[in-house]
Enzyme design. Structure first.
Site, PDB file in Angstrom:
ATOM      1  N   LYS B 108       0.729  -1.042   0.181  1.00 30.53           N
ATOM      2  CA  LYS B 108      -0.228  -0.286  -0.013  1.00 30.53           C
ATOM      3  C   LYS B 108       0.761   0.921  -0.165  1.00 30.53           C
ATOM      4  O   LYS B 108       0.305   2.781  -0.803  1.00 30.53           O
ATOM      5  CB  LYS B 108      -0.833  -0.085   1.283  1.00 30.53           C
ATOM      6  CG  LYS B 108      -1.807  -0.744   1.337  1.00 30.53           C
ATOM      7  CD  LYS B 108      -3.228  -0.912   0.211  1.00 30.53           C
ATOM      8  CE  LYS B 108      -4.235  -1.688   0.031  1.00 30.53           C
ATOM      9  NZ  LYS B 108      -4.908  -1.643  -0.918  1.00 30.53           N
ATOM     10  N   GLU B 130      -9.476   6.342   3.036  1.00 31.09           N
ATOM     11  CA  GLU B 130     -11.020   4.881   3.393  1.00 31.09           C
ATOM     12  C   GLU B 130      -9.561   4.148   4.042  1.00 31.09           C
ATOM     13  O   GLU B 130      -8.485   3.965   3.781  1.00 31.09           O
ATOM     14  CB  GLU B 130     -11.689   5.190   2.405  1.00 31.09           C
ATOM     15  CG  GLU B 130     -11.000   3.678   1.295  1.00 31.09           C
ATOM     16  CD  GLU B 130      -9.949   4.858   0.603  1.00 31.09           C
ATOM     17  OE1 GLU B 130      -9.699   5.682   0.124  1.00 31.09           O
ATOM     18  OE2 GLU B 130      -9.332   3.351  -0.123  1.00 31.09           O
ATOM     19  N   SER B 397       1.456  -9.656  -1.186  1.00 23.08           N
ATOM     20  CA  SER B 397       1.838  -8.020  -1.139  1.00 23.08           C
ATOM     21  C   SER B 397       1.682  -7.768   0.114  1.00 23.08           C
ATOM     22  O   SER B 397       1.791  -6.040   0.598  1.00 23.08           O
ATOM     23  CB  SER B 397       0.210  -7.983  -1.172  1.00 23.08           C
ATOM     24  OG  SER B 397      -1.052  -8.647  -1.262  1.00 23.08           O
TER      25      SER B 397
END
Lengths: 268, 415
Positions: B108, B130, B397
């Protein structure tokens, strides 16, 4: 001439500002929607905006979000909403009805079936909040086929280029969003609205309605002086949600509330 | 190492030989994507698009982004040959792209660094985000602290309850975490609320969306910031094995880690791509989050894409053991890759993902996030079926530390 155009022409002759109340169909329960629509007319509504409930109403504040949630508890679907309009039309053939909502329920139903069913039920206009003109082409074709007016929003930060594009495509009236924010906000600045409306007037002859953040009769009266229509949503829906008396007394309460706005508008 | 990084750097963000040049000017990937928002957001989105197009070609911006990725995030992340796990599974050779080793423990941060640098260039000193599991919220709060920006994170109250540690982490970083009580009180509702904040504060606020969904330019912008994953992996694979991989596997919620890995390989027609959706308790139970496998096209959160919706077009609640995949939509580019047949989308259930979590932890000493465990689980299905020495790259990830409470609870252990 569409019923919406006819309505504004008549009002202009009388130098009267249109009062456009918004309620969410199915709130507080589906059986109440048609009686509430009649109550709005009785309270002085010239046009009714009927909200299509949606699970994810991104442009709405908490008051209208909760109205959607209440309506969805009862499973109120787009087809139900259109059927309510047909029911309303049994006793009222005059007052224009505009459906207002988000695109996804319309996508799922299909543009042409939506336009066809709506027109047959007596709907006059459609405002899809999350459908800007750039993406509205194919829905417009379907609505035009059925002589439904497609209504668009204009915001305080709409550029000159987009203003021209919107004015060219819009029918019925233009809905000016009076503040940068969501429905029911309280940051409305009447002077800046006035300035923007004057700018829009130089570009179009369409009637100009103002909505978002109009809380009371006083603000409505101030905006009524400078616009062709005043749209009351959250303030009205708030009263529906706060009502805790007998259900059959709700329409009377709503008529009284809207009358107070009507009187303020007419006193100007 | 340094040489590789510069070659795989952002200067090559637009590959002129890319077979697929999507989206179009208005953000469409075939029938998907676009910009479906209320009028008030059209201006800000246009302003963002102009700034994004300008800076993504600006050498100073790209140099700063590269430097942050290298020295703050810790890139390039290794491409690790999981030999013991490969041997255990059969004949294929499995390589893990170690995004779990990034600062904050997931992919991210690649995107939040990019968007925060862009916000700074645009003169916005307040960022909002968010978050579902809290990974994107933490990554946003992290870069906001790094750049001295005000940060507000919207999070469903249900997710706040499930992810208490990430909530506290965000607060430690100086962010304000706002609980969202509307709707299902999860990621989709947090996204609605962040949009409402943005509409109300557009003048000083930059909305950092965490995935490849939302109105144009978000899907393309987030893709371009995450594509560093695939550019590195492509080059590392060639360096280590002398050739391109045969198969790519990544989990798909909104789809940002998957697009990040896939995109630089789209033109490599012989590289097969598998996006793995969350099957929850099984597609047949209705409790899942597999929008590409079990959904239908519709419009939500500013774009047209596959959605989990009921017959009336209302968005339905999703379920997955991994909060990061618990979303009823998916990025529009994935919708396009599915329809065009370029990528395949498959489903892994909660139980299968948990089994892969334990398997990789015990075999390689790497504890994967439950999101990434979905991709790993699909590798365990595919590996025995492929020809000998086929190369499979799995995008690891994120790291699994955030999930140990969930894993313990599922095993009936109280920690």
């Amino acid at each position: 001439m569409s019923k919406i155009n006819h309505c504004f022409t008549t009002l202009r002759q009388k130098a009267r500002t249109a009062l456009i109340p918004f309620i969410t169909a199915g709130d507080p329960e589906p059986e109440m929607t048609v009686p509430l629509m009649h109550a709005l007319v009785k309270g002085g509504a010239d046009i009714i905006e009927l909200g299509i409930p949606f699970s994810d109403p991104m442009a709405d504040g908490p008051v209208i979000q909760r109205a959607s949630e209440r309506a969805l508890v009862h499973g109120t679907s787009l087809r139900d909403v259109i059927a309510m309009v047909a029911d309303f039309r049994k006793d009222n053939s005059e007052t224009p009805v505009v459906l207002m909502g988000y695109l996804n329920p319309v996508e799922v139903m299909g543009y042409l079936p939506f336009a066809d069913t709506s027109a047959n039920a007596g709907v006059d206009g459609v405002l899809i909040v999350d459908l800007p003109p750039e993406e509205a082409g194919s829905l417009r074709v379907s609505l035009n086929q059925k002589d439904l007016d497609q209504i668009f929003l204009i915001a305080p930060n709409t550029s000159e280029e987009r203003l021209d594009m919107i004015c060219n495509l819009a029918r019925g009236f233009l809905y000016y969003v009076s503040l940068k924010g969501i429905t029911g906000s309280d940051r409305l600045d009447v002077d800046s609205v006035k300035e923007k409306l004057q700018r829009i007037r130089t570009r179009t002859d369409l009637p100009l309605g103002v909505g978002f953040g109009i809380k009371d009769a006083r603000t409505a009266a101030q905006l009524g002086k400078i616009s062709d229509a005043v749209i009351i949503g959250s303030a009205l829906v708030e009263r529906i949600s706060a009502f805790n008396g007998k259900t059959d007394e709700l329409p009377g309460v709503i008529t009284i509330f809207l009358s107070s706005i009507r009187h303020a508008l007419d006193a100007v | 190492m340094h040489k590789m990084n510069s070659e795989a750097g952002t200067a090559h963000l637009y590959r002129s030989d890319m077979a697929v040049q999507l989206p179009d000017e208005a953000g469409h990937f075939g029938p998907y994507g676009g910009r479906f928002v209320a009028e008030t957001l059209m201006g800000p989105l246009e302003e963002l698009t102009v700034a994004y197009k300008r800076y993504i070609q600006d050498p100073d911006f790209l140099a700063e982004f590269d430097d942050e990725l290298r020295n703050y995030v810790g890139r390039p992340s290794p491409l690790y040959h999981a030999k013991r796990w490969s041997e255990k599974l059969g004949v294929a050779q499995i390589y893990l792209k170690r995004e779990d080793l990034n600062h904050t423990g997931a992919h991210k941060i690649n995107n939040t660094v990019g968007q925060a640098l862009l916000a700074k260039r645009m003169g916005k000193n307040r960022v909002i985000a968010e978050t579902g599991a809290g990974q994107h919220g933490v990554a946003t709060a992290t870069v906001a602290a790094r750049l001295g920006m005000e940060c507000v994170v919207y999070m469903g109250s249900e997710d706040i309850r499930r992810q208490a540690i990430n909530v506290f982490r965000m607060k430690l970083l100086g962010a304000v975490v706002v609980p969202v009580e509307a709707g299902s009180k999860t990621l989709k509702d947090a996204l609605n609320e962040a949009m409402r904040d943005w509409v109300s504060h557009v003048d000083n606020t930059f909305y950092i969306i965490g995935t490849v969904a939302g109105p144009h330019p978000y899907p393309v912008m987030v893709r371009d910031f995450q594509a560093i994953i695939g550019r590195e992996a492509r080059q590392q694979c060639i360096q280590q094995t002398g050739r391109l991989p045969d198969v790519l596997i990544a989990c798909v919620g909104g789809g940002s880690n998957a697009i990040g890995l896939f995109y630089p390989f789209i033109g490599d027609r012989n590289v097969a791509m598998f996006g793995v959706e969350a099957g929850g308790e099984g597609i047949e139970t209705g409790r899942h989050a597999a929008s590409l496998n079990a959904g239908s096209p519709g419009v939500l959160h500013g774009n047209r894409t596959y959605l989990l919706e009921d017959k009336d077009g209302q968005i339905i609640e999703t379920h997955s053991v991994s909060a990061g995949l618990d979303y009823p939509g998916v990025g529009p580019e994935h919708a396009w890759l599915k329809d065009s047949g370029r990528a395949n989308y498959v489903v892994i259930n909660d139980d299968e993902a948990l089994a892969a979590f334990h398997d990789l932890t015990r075999t390689e000493g790497i504890m994967p996030a439950l999101e990434s465990s979905h991709a790993l689980a699909y590798a365990t299905k595919l590996a025995p079926e492929t020809e000998k020495d086929r190369i499979i790259i799995v995008n690891l990830s994120g790291r699994g530390d955030k999930d140990i409470h969930t894993v313990a609870t599922r095993a009936g252990i109280d920690i």
